[in-house]
Scaffold this active site. Sequence first.
Site, PDB file in Angstrom:
ATOM      1  N   CYS A 214      -3.640  -3.055   4.275  1.00 51.24           N
ATOM      2  CA  CYS A 214      -2.709  -4.052   4.850  1.00 51.24           C
ATOM      3  C   CYS A 214      -3.109  -5.491   4.539  1.00 51.24           C
ATOM      4  O   CYS A 214      -2.442  -6.430   4.962  1.00 51.24           O
ATOM      5  CB  CYS A 214      -2.619  -3.866   6.363  1.00 51.24           C
ATOM      6  SG  CYS A 214      -2.023  -2.245   6.845  1.00 51.24           S
TER       7      CYS A 214
ATOM      8  N   GLU B 249       0.849  -1.196   0.000  1.00 49.32           N
ATOM      9  CA  GLU B 249       0.000   0.000   0.000  1.00 49.32           C
ATOM     10  C   GLU B 249       0.880   1.240   0.000  1.00 49.32           C
ATOM     11  O   GLU B 249       0.401   2.338   0.228  1.00 49.32           O
ATOM     12  CB  GLU B 249      -0.980  -0.012   1.174  1.00 49.32           C
ATOM     13  CG  GLU B 249      -0.358  -0.110   2.535  1.00 49.32           C
ATOM     14  CD  GLU B 249      -1.404   0.001   3.620  1.00 49.32           C
ATOM     15  OE1 GLU B 249      -2.042   1.051   3.709  1.00 49.32           O
ATOM     16  OE2 GLU B 249      -1.573  -0.971   4.377  1.00 49.32           O
TER      17      GLU B 249
ATOM     18  N   HIS C 121      -3.087  -9.333  12.193  1.00 53.77           N
ATOM     19  CA  HIS C 121      -2.442  -8.155  11.601  1.00 53.77           C
ATOM     20  C   HIS C 121      -2.072  -7.243  12.773  1.00 53.77           C
ATOM     21  O   HIS C 121      -2.890  -7.000  13.665  1.00 53.77           O
ATOM     22  CB  HIS C 121      -3.425  -7.445  10.653  1.00 53.77           C
ATOM     23  CG  HIS C 121      -2.975  -6.076  10.280  1.00 53.77           C
ATOM     24  ND1 HIS C 121      -1.722  -5.820   9.765  1.00 53.77           N
ATOM     25  CD2 HIS C 121      -3.589  -4.857  10.366  1.00 53.77           C
ATOM     26  CE1 HIS C 121      -1.592  -4.526   9.548  1.00 53.77           C
ATOM     27  NE2 HIS C 121      -2.707  -3.914   9.905  1.00 53.77           N
TER      28      HIS C 121
HETATM   29  N1  COA Z   1       0.057   4.976  29.950  1.00 50.69           N
HETATM   30  C1  COA Z   1      -0.517   3.847  29.443  1.00 50.69           C
HETATM   31  N2  COA Z   1      -1.450   3.865  28.442  1.00 50.69           N
HETATM   32  C2  COA Z   1      -1.778   5.075  27.922  1.00 50.69           C
HETATM   33  C3  COA Z   1      -1.219   6.272  28.398  1.00 50.69           C
HETATM   34  C4  COA Z   1      -0.264   6.192  29.465  1.00 50.69           C
HETATM   35  N3  COA Z   1       0.331   7.269  29.963  1.00 50.69           N
HETATM   36  N4  COA Z   1      -1.744   7.290  27.697  1.00 50.69           N
HETATM   37  C5  COA Z   1      -2.623   6.745  26.808  1.00 50.69           C
HETATM   38  N5  COA Z   1      -2.629   5.417  26.954  1.00 50.69           N
HETATM   39  C6  COA Z   1      -3.411   4.438  26.172  1.00 50.69           C
HETATM   40  C7  COA Z   1      -4.828   4.861  25.869  1.00 50.69           C
HETATM   41  O1  COA Z   1      -5.688   4.601  26.962  1.00 50.69           O
HETATM   42  C8  COA Z   1      -5.139   3.993  24.656  1.00 50.69           C
HETATM   43  O2  COA Z   1      -5.410   2.694  25.062  1.00 50.69           O
HETATM   44  P1  COA Z   1      -6.823   2.022  24.690  1.00 50.69           P
HETATM   45  O3  COA Z   1      -6.888   1.964  23.184  1.00 50.69           O
HETATM   46  O4  COA Z   1      -6.746   0.674  25.329  1.00 50.69           O
HETATM   47  O5  COA Z   1      -7.868   2.902  25.271  1.00 50.69           O
HETATM   48  C9  COA Z   1      -3.785   3.938  23.935  1.00 50.69           C
HETATM   49  O6  COA Z   1      -2.797   4.340  24.890  1.00 50.69           O
HETATM   50  C10 COA Z   1      -3.717   4.864  22.752  1.00 50.69           C
HETATM   51  O7  COA Z   1      -4.206   6.108  23.162  1.00 50.69           O
HETATM   52  P2  COA Z   1      -5.104   7.007  22.210  1.00 50.69           P
HETATM   53  O8  COA Z   1      -5.581   8.165  22.988  1.00 50.69           O
HETATM   54  O9  COA Z   1      -6.130   6.163  21.503  1.00 50.69           O
HETATM   55  O10 COA Z   1      -3.970   7.449  21.185  1.00 50.69           O
HETATM   56  P3  COA Z   1      -4.061   8.364  19.931  1.00 50.69           P
HETATM   57  O11 COA Z   1      -5.276   9.192  19.886  1.00 50.69           O
HETATM   58  O12 COA Z   1      -2.739   9.051  19.888  1.00 50.69           O
HETATM   59  O13 COA Z   1      -4.197   7.321  18.680  1.00 50.69           O
HETATM   60  C11 COA Z   1      -3.754   5.500  17.197  1.00 50.69           C
HETATM   61  C12 COA Z   1      -3.573   6.051  18.616  1.00 50.69           C
HETATM   62  C13 COA Z   1      -3.227   4.101  17.140  1.00 50.69           C
HETATM   63  C14 COA Z   1      -5.244   5.511  16.839  1.00 50.69           C
HETATM   64  C15 COA Z   1      -2.978   6.413  16.209  1.00 50.69           C
HETATM   65  O14 COA Z   1      -1.601   6.261  16.453  1.00 50.69           O
HETATM   66  C16 COA Z   1      -3.271   6.111  14.744  1.00 50.69           C
HETATM   67  O15 COA Z   1      -4.175   6.702  14.167  1.00 50.69           O
HETATM   68  N6  COA Z   1      -2.495   5.188  14.120  1.00 50.69           N
HETATM   69  C17 COA Z   1      -2.685   4.823  12.718  1.00 50.69           C
HETATM   70  C18 COA Z   1      -3.928   3.997  12.456  1.00 50.69           C
HETATM   71  C19 COA Z   1      -3.862   2.598  12.962  1.00 50.69           C
HETATM   72  O16 COA Z   1      -2.808   2.020  13.134  1.00 50.69           O
HETATM   73  N7  COA Z   1      -5.048   1.997  13.158  1.00 50.69           N
HETATM   74  C20 COA Z   1      -5.163   0.609  13.593  1.00 50.69           C
HETATM   75  C21 COA Z   1      -6.116  -0.199  12.820  1.00 50.69           C
HETATM   76  S1  COA Z   1      -5.505  -0.570  11.209  1.00 50.69           S
END
Ligand code: COA
Length: 388
Positions: free
Chosen positions: A111, A79, A233
């Site tokens: 993916c 991709e 994945h």
């Molecule tokens: N200690 C421990 N955990 C923590 C934390 C801390 N200090 N701060 C946040 N977290 C946890 C959150 O609770 C969350 O866990 P949960 O999903 O179990 O609730 C996790 O860390 C991620 O936090 P979040 O607020 O969702 O992070 P974000 O808004 O920065 O986004 C992604 C994370 C993965 C969505 C973002 O990196 C992204 O868009 N990635 C690309 C898309 C992707 O990979 N999608 C997956 C499906 S293909």
Amino acid sequence: MTIGIDQINFYIPQFYVNMAELAEARGVDPNKFLKGIGQTEMAVSPVSQDIVSMGANAAKDILSDDDKKAVSMVIVATESAIDSAKASAVQIHNLLGIQPFARCIEMKEACYAATPAIQLAKDYLQQRPDEKVLVIASDTARYGLESGGEPTQGAGAVAMMLSHNPRILELNDDAVPFTEDVYDFWRPTGHMYPLVAGKLSKDAYIHSFQESWKAYAQRYNHSLDDFASLCFHVPFTKMGKKALESILTDEISDETQKRITEGYDAATYYNRYVGNIYTGSLYLSLISLLETHDLEAGQTIGLFSYGSGSVGEFFSGKLVEGYRDALAIDEHKALMNNRKALSVEEYESFFKRFDNLEFDHDTELAETPKGAFYLDHIEDHIRSYNTL
Ligand code: COA
């Protein structure tokens, strides 16, 4: 008649950034990246490693002279394509010296694409017992510096040789795909980075897993008790874990829960140190499971493939007697351990050079293993590759 994965290998760039250091530089609690997302290190691609060179590097070590004559189809799943028309499989076919009477194509569905590539290869080989299909999943996962997706980047390729009487994993006749039109992650033509709806992408992944697993379990009358382990994945290690936990209900015995959970940890060990390699992530997870976990021939492994947009698929395979002898465990350990850590500043300059196609061969090739393919230069939009 059995068809499946006869050989499997991965390649990752020689550079990585530490996730705790990246978190600190971004003003984020390191535990968000280490525990919340579940990533410890993230592979960083130099501009001299693109999907073609990484794919060729993953494949070259599993290709004997006989294989070069027997391979009649090369499929690259990606991709992060470098061209909207020419398939990267054509360039990889040339670099590897595969006989010319072969089909070469590139497949796309975020993916997910390596999985339909494998299923296509399986069907294709039914009538061709002496031929082989090379499936390569190669990607550079890049969301942009300081973007929401930054901690879920990575780069790497997995190459798999599909054949009759495979040495590693026989594919069972039991796949269930699940398609749902959703804008959770996409990259409109011309965009350098994908657009992503972070929370929706997590929910869509879990929904796709639940639907394909539920339909699979009903259609083939299987339960988790039938599996030694599951591979997912892995865009980040917490993602598959959340999906898995959603089906570990009270009806599942403690013994099965323990076995499947321990298997998941082994199946995400390499991914935790590499990051997201998009199409190859599920298959890097499979390698991780096979190389870091105690399993026995005859046991069944369940695999969940997911590509945003979205298509998911649950399918399975059976481990072949002597499968461990066909793995490159020592070579993979060396590949993981001999990488160079970049500071956050160095990572950022690598990232910008990649965007601007600015080569710095002295820096990039110093860490590249001998014999590896690399992108040497681009002239008139034509990419030229070389080996060290
Ligand atoms: N200690 C421990 N955990 C923590 C934390 C801390 N200090 N701060 C946040 N977290 C946890 C959150 O609770 C969350 O866990 P949960 O999903 O179990 O609730 C996790 O860390 C991620 O936090 P979040 O607020 O969702 O992070 P974000 O808004 O920065 O986004 C992604 C994370 C993965 C969505 C973002 O990196 C992204 O868009 N990635 C690309 C898309 C992707 O990979 N999608 C997956 C499906 S293909």
